[in-house]
Design a protein around this motif. Structure first.
Motif, short mmCIF file in Angstrom:
data_model
loop_
_atom_site.label_atom_id
_atom_site.label_comp_id
_atom_site.label_asym_id
_atom_site.label_seq_id
_atom_site.Cartn_x
_atom_site.Cartn_y
_atom_site.Cartn_z
N MET A 4 -61.13 125.44 3.35
CA MET A 4 -60.08 126.33 2.64
C MET A 4 -58.92 125.77 3.20
O MET A 4 -58.79 125.19 4.30
N PRO A 5 -57.93 125.69 1.87
CA PRO A 5 -56.65 124.99 2.12
C PRO A 5 -55.91 125.82 3.26
O PRO A 5 -55.98 127.06 3.45
N LEU A 10 -50.50 126.37 0.49
CA LEU A 10 -50.58 127.34 -0.76
C LEU A 10 -49.11 127.63 -1.01
O LEU A 10 -48.71 127.63 -2.35
N THR A 11 -48.39 128.00 0.20
CA THR A 11 -46.94 128.48 -0.53
C THR A 11 -46.13 127.23 -0.64
O THR A 11 -45.23 127.63 -1.50
N ILE A 12 -46.33 126.45 -0.22
CA ILE A 12 -45.62 125.03 -0.63
C ILE A 12 -45.88 124.82 -1.81
O ILE A 12 -44.89 124.39 -2.73
N LEU A 43 -54.18 119.12 -1.53
CA LEU A 43 -54.99 120.38 -2.16
C LEU A 43 -55.72 119.81 -3.26
O LEU A 43 -56.84 120.47 -3.55
N GLU A 44 -55.36 118.79 -4.11
CA GLU A 44 -56.12 118.33 -5.06
C GLU A 44 -57.48 117.51 -4.67
O GLU A 44 -58.35 117.97 -5.58
N ALA A 45 -57.52 116.90 -3.57
CA ALA A 45 -58.67 116.52 -3.07
C ALA A 45 -59.63 117.65 -2.82
O ALA A 45 -60.77 117.60 -2.93
N ASN A 46 -58.99 118.61 -2.12
CA ASN A 46 -59.73 119.85 -1.77
C ASN A 46 -60.41 120.55 -2.96
O ASN A 46 -61.73 121.01 -3.00
N ILE A 47 -59.60 120.74 -4.24
CA ILE A 47 -60.10 121.38 -5.49
C ILE A 47 -61.12 120.51 -5.96
O ILE A 47 -61.89 121.07 -6.74
N GLY A 48 -60.71 119.41 -5.92
CA GLY A 48 -61.41 118.31 -6.89
C GLY A 48 -60.84 117.84 -8.17
O GLY A 48 -61.70 117.68 -9.09
#
Length: 76
Positions: A4-5, A10-12, A43-48
């Motif tokens: 979970m980010p 997320l706000t940034i 974030l990109e790594a987390n989302i894939g």
């Protein structure tokens, strides 16, 4: 999604999209550009998947970034 980010990330991300550039976001939030880049990479790594396309003119959302932005817009 791996983890979970962080809510702050997320706000940034939303602010980067609103400002349209890392430079403008950096000035507005008082956060260095390298830190903003790191947050986006996390974030990109987390989302894939890539969320933003970067250029010397600023940033724009990828197709995945658009969907992600719409989803987090409801949460934040």
């Amino acid at each position: 999604m791996k983890n979970m980010p962080k809510f702050s990330h997320l706000t940034i991300f939303k602010e980067i999209v609103t400002c349209g550039s890392l430079l403008d976001t950096s000035k507005k939030l008082g956060i260095s550009q390298p830190t903003l880049s790191r947050i986006i990479k996390e974030l990109e790594a987390n989302i894939g998947s890539r969320l933003l396309e970067r250029s010397n003119r600023g940033v724009r959302l990828t197709a995945v970034g658009e969907v992600f932005h719409q989803k987090i817009d409801r949460v934040t």
